[in-house]
Design an enzyme around this catalytic site. Sequence first.
Site, PDB file in Angstrom:
ATOM      1  CD1 TRP A 116      -1.551   0.961  -8.668  1.00 15.50           C
ATOM      2  CD2 TRP A 116       0.486   1.569  -7.946  1.00 15.50           C
ATOM      3  NE1 TRP A 116      -1.538   2.326  -8.527  1.00 15.50           N
ATOM      4  CE2 TRP A 116      -0.310   2.715  -8.087  1.00 15.50           C
ATOM      5  CE3 TRP A 116       1.801   1.696  -7.517  1.00 15.50           C
ATOM      6  CZ2 TRP A 116       0.188   3.998  -7.801  1.00 15.50           C
ATOM      7  CZ3 TRP A 116       2.291   2.965  -7.238  1.00 15.50           C
ATOM      8  CH2 TRP A 116       1.478   4.093  -7.374  1.00 15.50           C
TER       9      TRP A 116
ATOM     10  CE  LYS B 156      -3.345   5.486  -5.729  1.00 14.05           C
ATOM     11  NZ  LYS B 156      -1.968   5.482  -5.260  1.00 14.05           N
TER      12      LYS B 156
ATOM     13  CG  HIS C  55      -6.221   1.807  -4.270  1.00  9.87           C
ATOM     14  ND1 HIS C  55      -5.324   1.177  -5.099  1.00  9.87           N
ATOM     15  CD2 HIS C  55      -5.466   2.469  -3.353  1.00  9.87           C
ATOM     16  CE1 HIS C  55      -4.095   1.427  -4.689  1.00  9.87           C
ATOM     17  NE2 HIS C  55      -4.165   2.197  -3.624  1.00  9.87           N
TER      18      HIS C  55
ATOM     19  CG  ASP D 261      -1.323   3.832   1.455  1.00  9.73           C
ATOM     20  OD1 ASP D 261      -1.674   2.662   1.263  1.00  9.73           O
ATOM     21  OD2 ASP D 261      -1.292   4.688   0.547  1.00  9.73           O
TER      22      ASP D 261
HETATM   23  C1  RNT Z   1      -0.373   2.328  -4.488  1.00  8.53           C
HETATM   24  C2  RNT Z   1      -0.707   0.894  -4.416  1.00  8.53           C
HETATM   25  C3  RNT Z   1       0.446  -0.030  -4.408  1.00  8.53           C
HETATM   26  C4  RNT Z   1       1.618   0.507  -3.623  1.00  8.53           C
HETATM   27  C5  RNT Z   1       2.757  -0.439  -3.520  1.00  8.53           C
HETATM   28  C6  RNT Z   1       4.003   0.251  -3.098  1.00  8.53           C
HETATM   29  O1  RNT Z   1      -1.438   3.134  -4.268  1.00  8.53           O
HETATM   30  O2  RNT Z   1      -1.529   0.650  -3.317  1.00  8.53           O
HETATM   31  O3  RNT Z   1       0.068  -1.283  -3.978  1.00  8.53           O
HETATM   32  O4  RNT Z   1       1.245   0.930  -2.352  1.00  8.53           O
HETATM   33  O5  RNT Z   1       2.880  -1.153  -4.675  1.00  8.53           O
HETATM   34 ZN    ZN Z   2      -1.954  -1.428  -2.701  1.00  4.46          ZN
END
Ligand code: RNT
Ligand code: ZN
Length: 429
Positions: free
Chosen positions: A194, A238, A272, A306
């Site tokens: 990512w 994302k 996302h 999150d």
């Molecule tokens: C970020 C992504 C990713 C991270 C991690 C730390 O928006 O979701 O997966 O949260 O890699």
């Molecule tokens: Zn993630």
Amino acid sequence: MSYDASLTDIQIEDAYQAAKGRYAVIGVDTEAALERAATLPISLHCWQGDDVGGFETKDEAVEGGGIMATGNFPGKARTADELRQDIKQAIDLLPGTQRANLHAFYCETGDDVVDRDALEPKHFDRWMAWGQEHGIGLDFNPTYFAHPKANDGYTLAHPDKAIRDFWIQHAVASRRVAEAMADAQAGDCVNNHWAPDGAKDHPSDRLGARQRLIESLDTVFDASHGIGPGCVDALEGKLFGLGVEDYTVGSNDFYANYALSRDKVLCLDMGHFHPTESVADKIAAHLPFHKKLLIHTSRPIRWDSDHVVLFSDDVRNLFLEIVRSNALDRVYVGLDFFDASINRIGAYVIGTRATRKALLFALLDPTARLCELEQEGKLAQKLGLMEDMKTMPFGPVWDMLCLQSDVPTGASWIGEIETYEREVLASRG
Ligand code: RNT
Ligand code: ZN
């Protein structure tokens, strides 16, 4: 205070037998569900334990990447040893099989400053030894954020070739680490990419950065690196991030196409997408095309916040779709949340138990019966049965899963994290 009526094993067994009978009436085999629910690995993201900080030896602190843990609950892990201890404590309270998911910046390089492009498997030796010792499989992620060369908001898609090359080297290094982990554990290591690349406001050229990202990734995945199949690369799209609200180079559409055309795993993170999109519905849209999917269970509140995963409609519906599509062996499941405002081991336990609960709940779905009703045009009957499933005696089946795994049933794990908070976390500065 106590958090749960302490039930004897016999009481749990009796309640389970009654529940089993009720599920059996609608053709659901709770025994089979229990067995399957325990075996699907859930990968615990190490970054909940230290607020996405990492343990790199470096001269200056760098943050960023469009993600941020908020809160200052005491006791966060300050070293890799503390983090391993915390993750192990969480896993001891979880039914079923767990894995641990590391980011590259959780390397251990002693006093040496080792930049991301120079990381090697040996910098994860202690993690690998820990995994071997406890039978915990490892997954991995290159870290394309919190680094001076990510400060422009671009990494693999940066207009400057030198910066792109640095991140390409990092990505290849991460694949070698994942390969080493796979070898050590004699099984796949999912390596999820990512990258935060994007723009705060309207770019005049949306295509250019995407073309650069394709080129960089194609170099990263080039067969000439000779990296074995144990490293299973995944790509996570994302919608937006903090400071990159307008444009994400690696959007979901971008990676769905990239992963499909390059035979990589597509990662769907529940945070996302636009808040009204159903991630559950995406499962059956991608499965006919993609061999495998990686799921990040997360909980967005109003945005990609999150929050700790709960046993919510969203997560239940996601697993229902996976189970109804008969695709449990085509998904990798990882967690992705980071809350620094509550006891972090509690966060792990709540989020992982919620995810496995959703899995078990889905495995108790009377799918065959529902499909029959649908085919017969009995749509009210189908809807009614779906609705009734929500109040079936699910709790006793969940308790049985915990009992079989020899972990606390109900809410009785809360007392254990209170003890850990007193005895371990309180002594951390
Ligand atoms: C970020 C992504 C990713 C991270 C991690 C730390 O928006 O979701 O997966 O949260 O890699
Ligand atoms: Zn993630």
